[in-house]
Design a protein around this motif. Sequence first.
Motif, PDB file in Angstrom:
ATOM      1  N   ASP A   4       5.580 -25.363  21.587  1.00 41.30           N
ATOM      2  CA  ASP A   4       5.991 -26.413  20.664  1.00 41.30           C
ATOM      3  C   ASP A   4       5.890 -25.923  19.222  1.00 41.30           C
ATOM      4  N   VAL A   5       6.700 -26.514  18.352  1.00 41.46           N
ATOM      5  CA  VAL A   5       6.601 -26.334  16.913  1.00 41.46           C
ATOM      6  C   VAL A   5       6.468 -27.730  16.325  1.00 41.46           C
ATOM      7  N   ARG A   6       5.452 -27.919  15.485  1.00 41.22           N
ATOM      8  CA  ARG A   6       5.170 -29.235  14.917  1.00 41.22           C
ATOM      9  C   ARG A   6       5.230 -29.165  13.395  1.00 41.22           C
ATOM     10  N   LEU A   7       5.711 -30.226  12.782  1.00 39.59           N
ATOM     11  CA  LEU A   7       5.802 -30.312  11.329  1.00 39.59           C
ATOM     12  C   LEU A   7       4.778 -31.316  10.809  1.00 39.59           C
ATOM     13  N   CYS A 144      15.939 -24.844   6.099  1.00 39.86           N
ATOM     14  CA  CYS A 144      14.550 -24.410   6.278  1.00 39.86           C
ATOM     15  C   CYS A 144      13.946 -25.026   7.522  1.00 39.86           C
ATOM     16  N   LEU A 145      14.219 -26.306   7.730  1.00 38.57           N
ATOM     17  CA  LEU A 145      13.701 -26.941   8.936  1.00 38.57           C
ATOM     18  C   LEU A 145      14.336 -26.332  10.173  1.00 38.57           C
ATOM     19  N   CYS A 146      15.586 -25.966  10.087  1.00 43.72           N
ATOM     20  CA  CYS A 146      16.231 -25.263  11.203  1.00 43.72           C
ATOM     21  C   CYS A 146      15.581 -23.910  11.416  1.00 43.72           C
ATOM     22  N   ALA A 147      15.171 -23.251  10.327  1.00 46.40           N
ATOM     23  CA  ALA A 147      14.520 -21.949  10.446  1.00 46.40           C
ATOM     24  C   ALA A 147      13.243 -22.057  11.242  1.00 46.40           C
ATOM     25  N   VAL A 148      12.482 -23.126  11.047  1.00 48.20           N
ATOM     26  CA  VAL A 148      11.258 -23.329  11.824  1.00 48.20           C
ATOM     27  C   VAL A 148      11.591 -23.439  13.300  1.00 48.20           C
ATOM     28  N   ARG A 149      12.629 -24.190  13.605  1.00 46.00           N
ATOM     29  CA  ARG A 149      13.034 -24.331  15.015  1.00 46.00           C
ATOM     30  C   ARG A 149      13.504 -22.997  15.584  1.00 46.00           C
TER      31      ARG A 149
END
Length: 154
Positions: A4-7, A144-149
């Motif tokens: 998982d990746v969480r913000l 940037c948020l897409c980069a995290v994903r």
Amino acid sequence: MIKDVRLYDEVEDSLLKFAVIAARSGGKWVFCRHRGRTTLEIPGGHREPGESVDQTAARELREETGAKTFTLRPVCVYSVVRDDAAESFGGLYTAEISSFGALHSEIEEIFCWRSRRRGIGRIRRFSPGSWRRSGGEGRFERCCLCAVRLLAIL
């Protein structure tokens, strides 16, 4: 394996171990290639003792892109949850680079990518004299948020 990746808006400072920077210059996304690797990556790295995560982001941006003049903005904190390790936290930043110097690190090359409305886009080799500043900040933050994903997938 990544589960998982969480913000997060914020977490305790002592939990932040790294910084990742989605950078642009002249309307183009800035990527780097480490020596001995074939993949393109966005700048980032681990926090050093006595350093704030903001300082980590600025240092890594300078080291990995040769950025001399830039603006750096925090976006959020994110974490990566893996099967084999505890949840790890880092700062996600955006940067607009207005001038570059020489590379003095493990980075072999800098590349830029201008997105297109259709298709994936194209990658062009970095040329210090060929950049101009441009806007588009809202799209920049979304990317940037897409980069995290994407980091979670890679």
